[in-house]
Design an enzyme around this catalytic site. Structure first.
Site, PDB file in Angstrom:
ATOM      1  N   ALA A  66     -28.554  -3.064  34.024  1.00 55.96           N
ATOM      2  CA  ALA A  66     -28.633  -2.518  34.928  1.00 55.96           C
ATOM      3  C   ALA A  66     -28.836  -0.941  35.269  1.00 55.96           C
ATOM      4  CB  ALA A  66     -28.120  -3.187  36.363  1.00 55.96           C
ATOM      5  N   GLY A 109     -28.182  -7.000  32.068  1.00 57.26           N
ATOM      6  CA  GLY A 109     -29.120  -7.048  32.348  1.00 57.26           C
ATOM      7  C   GLY A 109     -30.480  -6.864  31.387  1.00 57.26           C
ATOM      8  N   GLU A 112     -29.910 -10.129  29.504  1.00 63.96           N
ATOM      9  CA  GLU A 112     -30.125 -10.968  30.282  1.00 63.96           C
ATOM     10  C   GLU A 112     -31.974 -11.325  30.716  1.00 63.96           C
ATOM     11  OE1 GLU A 112     -27.622 -12.042  34.012  1.00 63.96           O
ATOM     12  OE2 GLU A 112     -28.376 -10.205  33.953  1.00 63.96           O
ATOM     13  N   GLU A 132     -19.773  -7.834  32.109  1.00 58.93           N
ATOM     14  CA  GLU A 132     -20.070  -7.336  33.124  1.00 58.93           C
ATOM     15  C   GLU A 132     -18.870  -8.057  33.373  1.00 58.93           C
ATOM     16  OE1 GLU A 132     -24.786  -8.221  32.942  1.00 58.93           O
ATOM     17  OE2 GLU A 132     -22.380  -9.204  31.748  1.00 58.93           O
TER      18      GLU A 132
END
Length: 258
Positions: A66, A109, A112, A132
């Protein structure tokens, strides 16, 4: 249409989406996610396109996760919005098979995104992880769910709770990626998988994806019934007739997705 944060190309039956924010390590902001969804939507009805390959611009990063400036300002209410989770779900459920060609860092992310793809291949310089917890949050775009389904609960728990970043070779050893190759060979390896897939029946690929993805969340009897129904549908397809006839005639099948 022109894109700001991604490069979209189609070469014969293969589609390529390259995250193009190298100065920001290909961080995934909202605008980038929406562009990815737009590209996928434009390809959805294209019967000639068989496989989509994701990668990152440059030699250092697939997607670093992110955008930290966005994340720093995000509120509880904003965290409830679909955003990244919705984009990755679209990738996971996409009608056409998807491959992540991980060319560098795939963190948070970024990993992911790769987990949402059907197949992952990595260059030897790649590093992967879900760090995270070190930011006081958890993987919140499918990481806690997809990682455990791919590599098992125990190893997934270890990687998520420690925030450890692993190498491409380690990722291959635990089944996170299918291949780890020199960076100069990465796209060739991704294309090798893509070309093998694109030679198969499009309807069969679509229903095979659905059977695996949906079946993983069902108890065995229902999952087997889903598999049987998918097979029943394919038995009446022109692709099934072409595939079996081509085998009997010792030639390559010419599938039409019908």
């Amino acid at each position: 249409m022109p894109y700001k944060n991604i490069i979209v190309e189609q070469k014969s039956e293969l589609g390529f989406i390259q995250i193009n924010r190298p100065k920001l390590r290909n961080a995934l902001d909202l605008e980038t996610l929406l562009e990815i969804e737009k590209a996928l939507d434009e390809w959805k009805s294209d019967q000639n396109l068989r496989v989509v390959i994701f990668t990152g611009a440059g030699k250092k990063s697939f997607a670093a996760g992110a955008d930290m400036k966005e994340l720093n300002k995000r509120t509880m209410i904003e965290a409830l919005q679909p955003n990244m989770t919705a984009t990755f779900r679209k990738i996971e459920e996409y009608d056409k098979p998807t491959i992540a060609a991980i060319n560098g860092f795939a963190l948070g992310g970024g990993l992911e995104l790769a987990l949402a793809c059907d197949i992952r291949v990595a260059s030897l310089n790649a590093k992967m992880g879900l760090p995270e917890v070190g930011l006081g949050i958890i993987p919140g775009a499918g990481g806690t769910q997809r990682l455990s389904r791919i590599i098992g609960k125990g190893k997934a728990m270890e990687l998520i709770l420690t925030g450890e970043i692993i190498t491409a070779e380690e990722a291959k050893n635990i089944g996170l990626v299918s291949a780890a190759v020199p960076q100069t060979e990465l796209m060739a390896k991704a294309k090798e998988y893509a070309q093998k897939i694109s030679a198969k029946g499009p309807l069969a690929l679509r229903l095979a994806k659905a059977a695996v993805n949906r079946g993983a969340d069902l108890e065995m009897t229902t999952a087997l019934y889903l598999e049987k129904l998918s097979q029943t549908i394919l038995m009446e397809s022109k692709d099934k007739l072409e595939g079996t006839q081509a085998f009997l005639e010792k030639r390559q099948p010419q599938f039409k997705g019908k």
